[in-house]
Enzyme design. Structure first.
Site, PDB file in Angstrom:
ATOM      1  N   LYS A  13       8.183   3.177  -2.973  1.00 45.41           N
ATOM      2  CA  LYS A  13       9.234   4.229  -3.672  1.00 45.41           C
ATOM      3  C   LYS A  13       9.733   4.092  -4.900  1.00 45.41           C
ATOM      4  CE  LYS A  13      12.112   3.151  -0.206  1.00 45.41           C
ATOM      5  NZ  LYS A  13      11.619   1.901   0.184  1.00 45.41           N
ATOM      6  N   ARG A  89      18.898   6.443   4.879  1.00 47.28           N
ATOM      7  CA  ARG A  89      18.143   5.355   5.674  1.00 47.28           C
ATOM      8  C   ARG A  89      18.657   5.375   7.130  1.00 47.28           C
ATOM      9  NH1 ARG A  89      17.026   1.961   1.096  1.00 47.28           N
ATOM     10  NH2 ARG A  89      15.572   0.320   1.580  1.00 47.28           N
ATOM     11  N   ARG A 128       7.081  -9.112  -5.520  1.00 52.47           N
ATOM     12  CA  ARG A 128       7.651  -8.192  -6.129  1.00 52.47           C
ATOM     13  C   ARG A 128       8.562  -9.112  -7.107  1.00 52.47           C
ATOM     14  NH1 ARG A 128      11.025  -3.295  -3.853  1.00 52.47           N
ATOM     15  NH2 ARG A 128      12.202  -4.904  -2.793  1.00 52.47           N
ATOM     16  N   ARG A 161      14.235 -10.576  -6.716  1.00 51.54           N
ATOM     17  CA  ARG A 161      15.459 -10.071  -5.736  1.00 51.54           C
ATOM     18  C   ARG A 161      15.666 -11.003  -4.587  1.00 51.54           C
ATOM     19  NH1 ARG A 161      14.647  -3.996  -4.696  1.00 51.54           N
ATOM     20  NH2 ARG A 161      15.715  -4.349  -2.634  1.00 51.54           N
ATOM     21  N   ARG A 172      14.804  -6.517   7.125  1.00 47.50           N
ATOM     22  CA  ARG A 172      14.818  -5.254   6.557  1.00 47.50           C
ATOM     23  C   ARG A 172      13.658  -4.355   7.348  1.00 47.50           C
ATOM     24  NH1 ARG A 172      13.636  -6.874   1.023  1.00 47.50           N
ATOM     25  NH2 ARG A 172      13.675  -4.629   0.321  1.00 47.50           N
TER      26      ARG A 172
HETATM   27  P1  ADP Z   1      10.271  -0.259  -2.686  1.00 40.57           P
HETATM   28  O1  ADP Z   1      11.194   0.675  -3.552  1.00 40.57           O
HETATM   29  O2  ADP Z   1       9.557   1.212  -1.705  1.00 40.57           O
HETATM   30  O3  ADP Z   1      10.945  -1.127  -2.141  1.00 40.57           O
HETATM   31  P2  ADP Z   1       8.372  -0.927  -4.909  1.00 40.57           P
HETATM   32  O4  ADP Z   1       8.136   0.095  -5.721  1.00 40.57           O
HETATM   33  O5  ADP Z   1       9.624  -1.775  -5.447  1.00 40.57           O
HETATM   34  O6  ADP Z   1       8.967  -0.629  -3.154  1.00 40.57           O
HETATM   35  O7  ADP Z   1       7.161  -1.900  -4.734  1.00 40.57           O
HETATM   36  C1  ADP Z   1       7.199  -3.099  -4.121  1.00 40.57           C
HETATM   37  C2  ADP Z   1       6.301  -4.245  -4.717  1.00 40.57           C
HETATM   38  O8  ADP Z   1       5.004  -3.621  -4.220  1.00 40.57           O
HETATM   39  C3  ADP Z   1       6.347  -4.149  -6.034  1.00 40.57           C
HETATM   40  O9  ADP Z   1       5.959  -5.428  -6.467  1.00 40.57           O
HETATM   41  C4  ADP Z   1       5.300  -3.122  -6.875  1.00 40.57           C
HETATM   42  O10 ADP Z   1       4.480  -3.517  -7.646  1.00 40.57           O
HETATM   43  C5  ADP Z   1       4.101  -3.276  -5.537  1.00 40.57           C
HETATM   44  N1  ADP Z   1       3.466  -2.081  -5.290  1.00 40.57           N
HETATM   45  C6  ADP Z   1       4.017  -0.772  -5.250  1.00 40.57           C
HETATM   46  N2  ADP Z   1       3.172   0.161  -5.024  1.00 40.57           N
HETATM   47  C7  ADP Z   1       2.116  -0.107  -4.853  1.00 40.57           C
HETATM   48  C8  ADP Z   1       0.759   0.087  -4.303  1.00 40.57           C
HETATM   49  N3  ADP Z   1       0.533   1.565  -4.096  1.00 40.57           N
HETATM   50  N4  ADP Z   1      -0.369  -0.928  -4.534  1.00 40.57           N
HETATM   51  C9  ADP Z   1       0.043  -2.168  -4.390  1.00 40.57           C
HETATM   52  N5  ADP Z   1       1.315  -2.576  -4.857  1.00 40.57           N
HETATM   53  C10 ADP Z   1       2.255  -1.752  -5.159  1.00 40.57           C
HETATM   54  P1  ADP Z   2      13.809  -1.673  -0.627  1.00 44.21           P
HETATM   55  O1  ADP Z   2      13.457  -0.093  -0.782  1.00 44.21           O
HETATM   56  O2  ADP Z   2      13.141  -2.498  -1.202  1.00 44.21           O
HETATM   57  O3  ADP Z   2      14.117  -1.861   0.690  1.00 44.21           O
HETATM   58  P2  ADP Z   2      16.319  -0.979  -2.020  1.00 44.21           P
HETATM   59  O4  ADP Z   2      16.419  -1.223  -3.483  1.00 44.21           O
HETATM   60  O5  ADP Z   2      16.115   0.464  -1.592  1.00 44.21           O
HETATM   61  O6  ADP Z   2      15.355  -1.694  -1.307  1.00 44.21           O
HETATM   62  O7  ADP Z   2      17.657  -1.152  -1.352  1.00 44.21           O
HETATM   63  C1  ADP Z   2      18.173  -2.702  -1.440  1.00 44.21           C
HETATM   64  C2  ADP Z   2      19.241  -2.827  -0.193  1.00 44.21           C
HETATM   65  O8  ADP Z   2      20.278  -2.126  -0.570  1.00 44.21           O
HETATM   66  C3  ADP Z   2      18.751  -2.595   1.161  1.00 44.21           C
HETATM   67  O9  ADP Z   2      18.032  -3.622   1.696  1.00 44.21           O
HETATM   68  C4  ADP Z   2      20.223  -2.240   1.615  1.00 44.21           C
HETATM   69  O10 ADP Z   2      20.932  -3.697   2.256  1.00 44.21           O
HETATM   70  C5  ADP Z   2      21.043  -1.557   0.805  1.00 44.21           C
HETATM   71  N1  ADP Z   2      20.874  -0.164   0.719  1.00 44.21           N
HETATM   72  C6  ADP Z   2      20.010   0.544  -0.095  1.00 44.21           C
HETATM   73  N2  ADP Z   2      20.140   1.592   0.528  1.00 44.21           N
HETATM   74  C7  ADP Z   2      20.882   1.904   1.352  1.00 44.21           C
HETATM   75  C8  ADP Z   2      21.072   2.821   2.409  1.00 44.21           C
HETATM   76  N3  ADP Z   2      20.651   4.203   2.220  1.00 44.21           N
HETATM   77  N4  ADP Z   2      22.100   2.729   3.412  1.00 44.21           N
HETATM   78  C9  ADP Z   2      22.567   1.327   3.446  1.00 44.21           C
HETATM   79  N5  ADP Z   2      22.090   0.188   2.898  1.00 44.21           N
HETATM   80  C10 ADP Z   2      21.186   0.564   1.651  1.00 44.21           C
END
Ligand code: ADP
Ligand code: ADP
Ligand code: ZN
Length: 215
Positions: A13, A89, A128, A161, A172
């Site tokens: 995302k 979420r 990541r 992170r 998660r």
């Molecule tokens: P989210 O915001 O949904 O948690 P991220 O964009 O932070 O996800 O991506 C999580 C990890 O996966 C990062 O290390 C990123 O570089 C990698 N990643 C994201 N999209 C892809 C993809 N389409 N294929 C392979 N690796 C990816």
């Molecule tokens: P990822 O997409 O990799 O799970 P985010 O960066 O979106 O991570 O979120 C990191 C953390 O922040 C989540 O695991 C949660 O603890 C908190 N968080 C983010 N968005 C929300 C939400 N909409 N409601 C509750 N907690 C949230």
């Protein structure tokens, strides 16, 4: 364009919203990013949120909804439209967002659900790496930075992170299946949902999203 990007942690995302900002000039609001900035600035909200985030738990709905409503209410965000990344979420968050946007007369246009199997998710989260300065997202194997520990874009220091540890990753993923999956069904019932296969490489995923939203 008012859009939600929804999907499991680590599905991409943040990567996709960064591309939408860089290449399409969209405005994104990432709840996770906002919380992390509050934590870095050691605000009361940051301290509260960190108790949950560091354990891989969700920040309570009330706190999250209040914070996001404030951001969404800001005029410049509304004019340009927005992409929400990581919010809502839970069902209560989705209902609160609906109410807020309908009060503003600015309903959602689309919800893009990016999906991938748990196995892929675990591999992505456990590699990541992020930039502390500009937020660029890397991956130890899929997208390594050119110089270890330094951002290609801004030379800022990179970090892993706290919630990308194995234990928090499991928590998660479970929360995603229990609390966020129903939100995807909720938007499906409203006819807003577009499904995108997140197993593909980032550029392919981006092309599919752009095609779906007509950006
Ligand atoms: P989210 O915001 O949904 O948690 P991220 O964009 O932070 O996800 O991506 C999580 C990890 O996966 C990062 O290390 C990123 O570089 C990698 N990643 C994201 N999209 C892809 C993809 N389409 N294929 C392979 N690796 C990816
Ligand atoms: P990822 O997409 O990799 O799970 P985010 O960066 O979106 O991570 O979120 C990191 C953390 O922040 C989540 O695991 C949660 O603890 C908190 N968080 C983010 N968005 C929300 C939400 N909409 N409601 C509750 N907690 C949230
Ligand atoms: Zn950087």
């Amino acid at each position: 364009m008012r859009l939600i990007l929804i999907g499991p942690p680590g599905v991409g995302k943040g990567t996709q919203s960064a591309l939408l900002v860089q290449r399409k000039g969209l405005v994104t609001l990432s709840s996770g990013e906002i919380f992390r900035r509050e934590i870095d600035a050691q605000t009361d909200l940051g301290r509260l949120a960190n108790r949950f985030i560091s354990q891989g738990q969700l920040v309570p709905n009330e706190v999250t909804i209040e914070m996001m409503a404030k951001r969404i209410g800001q005029l410049d965000v509304m004019k340009a439209g927005f992409v929400l990344d990581g919010f809502p979420r839970t069902i209560p968050q989705a209902e609160a967002l609906d109410e807020l946007l309908s009060d503003m007369g600015k309903p959602l246009d689309k919800v893009v659900s990016i999906s991938a199997d748990d196995e892929i998710i675990v591999a992505r989260l456990s590699g990541r790496i992020g930039c502390t300065k500009c937020g660029e997202i890397y991956h130890a194997r899929n997208k390594p930075p050119k110089r270890e520990g330094l951002c290609d874009k801004c030379d800022g220091p990179l970090f892993v992170r706290q919630d990308d540890r194995a234990e928090a990753i499991r928590a998660r993923l479970q929360i995603f299946h229990e609390q966020t999956s129903p939100v995807i069904d909720y938007y499906g019932e409203k006819g807003l949902l577009q499904l995108v296969d997140g197993r593909q490489d980032p550029e392919t995923v981006f092309k599919v999203i752009v095609g779906e939203i007509g950006a």
